[in-house]
Write an enzyme that holds these catalytic residues in place. Structure first.
Site, PDB file in Angstrom:
ATOM      1  CG  PHE A 176       0.168  -1.994  -0.334  1.00  0.00           C
ATOM      2  CD1 PHE A 176      -0.574  -2.860  -1.138  1.00  0.00           C
ATOM      3  CD2 PHE A 176       0.991  -2.541   0.637  1.00  0.00           C
ATOM      4  CE1 PHE A 176      -0.497  -4.244  -0.966  1.00  0.00           C
ATOM      5  CE2 PHE A 176       1.082  -3.921   0.811  1.00  0.00           C
ATOM      6  CZ  PHE A 176       0.330  -4.774   0.013  1.00  0.00           C
ATOM      7  CB  SER A 177      -2.545  -3.182   2.395  1.00  0.00           C
ATOM      8  OG  SER A 177      -3.171  -4.182   3.158  1.00  0.00           O
ATOM      9  CB  SER A 178      -4.218  -0.463   6.172  1.00  0.00           C
ATOM     10  OG  SER A 178      -4.941   0.398   7.014  1.00  0.00           O
TER      11      SER A 178
END
Ligand SMILES: *[C@@H]1O[C@H](CO)[C@@H](O)[C@H](O)[C@H]1NC(C)=O
Length: 292
Positions: free
Chosen positions: A135-137
């Site tokens: 998720f995200s990074s």
């Protein structure tokens, strides 16, 4: 305090069979000095699949271990979970680093691949069933791994991420970095995005990872345009075009984008969904081929 207690309970519930998240040191070549944790369920399969689960900025292995329901699926289905963690750059993965964006050159990506090889050897893992998600990074790094190490990963699922090499040329890849060109929705042509993947491993002609790209349409930190760009990239690399859109899959606010017959590339875009880990474990594990 309440949050701590709640996380503690969640961790207990996920590990009720006795297995727990364990740190592994000396797992092999680790040029950026990142850390490895592993979850091997008590009833691990004899030739287990492996999923690398990548935390967001500010996260760590323990946090992301409690961040999805993957541990209980591992208990039920016998696959292994690897939780890498980075102590550097506000705990964001180095998705801007040319070394991570090149096969065999180093960076966090090479350390993560060393973890995979360690687990494959140690637990007789199935080399044809190695996956990445995050998720995200962590979603950004999922796309980086799929681009730089197509020989290692059979499929990936990126949540709220950006295309492979989107941060190339930026000094860092954190929400605090002055250069947010990528996260604000940097656009390139399908061909340009595809070339960035192919140039990460020149001469490679083998299979490419199948991909799932999920993003909230109300995400202002990592703009939803980043998901459209990632879909353009993998559409080019995998050679599949958008064939249809299905509303309400896997949940009412999401629309599923199906490329080709859906086995190679899928997108999930959530109306009113912000920058949050909207991981649907069932949808992902079915795409990976780990559950029916
Ligand atoms: C900002 O980052 C993008 C990649 O995300 C890069 O193309 C651009 O050159 C960078 N700009 C500066 C001023 O560093």
């Amino acid at each position: 305090m309440l949050a701590r207690t709640f996380l503690g309970l969640a961790a207990t519930a996920a590990t009720c069979l006795g297995a727990s998240l364990q740190q592994v040191t000396n797992f092999g070549n680790n040029p950026t000095n990142i850390q490895m944790h592993i979850y091997v369920p008590d009833r691990v399969a004899s030739n287990p699949a492996i999923i690398v689960a990548l935390h967001p900025c500010g996260g760590n292995a323990q946090q992301w271990f409690g961040g999805t329901r993957l541990p209980s699926y591992a208990d039920q289905h016998g696959f292994i979970l690897i939780y890498p963690s980075t102590p550097h750059m506000s705990n964001c993965w180095d998705v801007h680093n040319p070394a991570s964006l090149t096969h065999g050159q180093g960076g966090d990506a090479l350390g993560i691949v060393s973890m995979v090889n360690y687990a494959l050897n140690q637990y007789n893992g199935d080399r044809n069933r190695v996956y990445a998600m995050g998720f995200s990074s962590g979603g950004m790094m999922t796309n980086v791994l799929a681009g730089s190490y197509p020989d290692v990963f059979e499929a990936g699922a990126a949540y709220s991420g950006v295309p492979h090499a989107c941060f190339l040329g930026a000094p860092a890849a954190t929400p605090f970095s002055p250069n947010q060109t990528c996260a604000q929705g940097l656009q390139k042509t399908e061909q340009e995005w595809g070339d960035l993947v192919r140039n990460s491993y020149p001469g490679y002609t083998g299979r490419r990872p199948r991909m799932q790209i999920t993003h909230g349409l109300a995400d202002f930190l990592v703009r939803p345009q980043c998901a459209y760009e990632a879909l353009k990239q993998w559409s080019n690399v995998l050679g599949v075009q958008l064939t249809r859109e299905v509303r309400g899959v896997p949940s009412p606010q999401f629309t599923q984008l199906i490329y080709g017959d859906g086995t190679q590339l899928q997108g999930f875009l959530g109306d009113g969904v912000g920058h949050e880990p909207s991981v649907n474990e069932e949808q992902m594990l079915r795409f990976f081929g780990l559950i029916n």
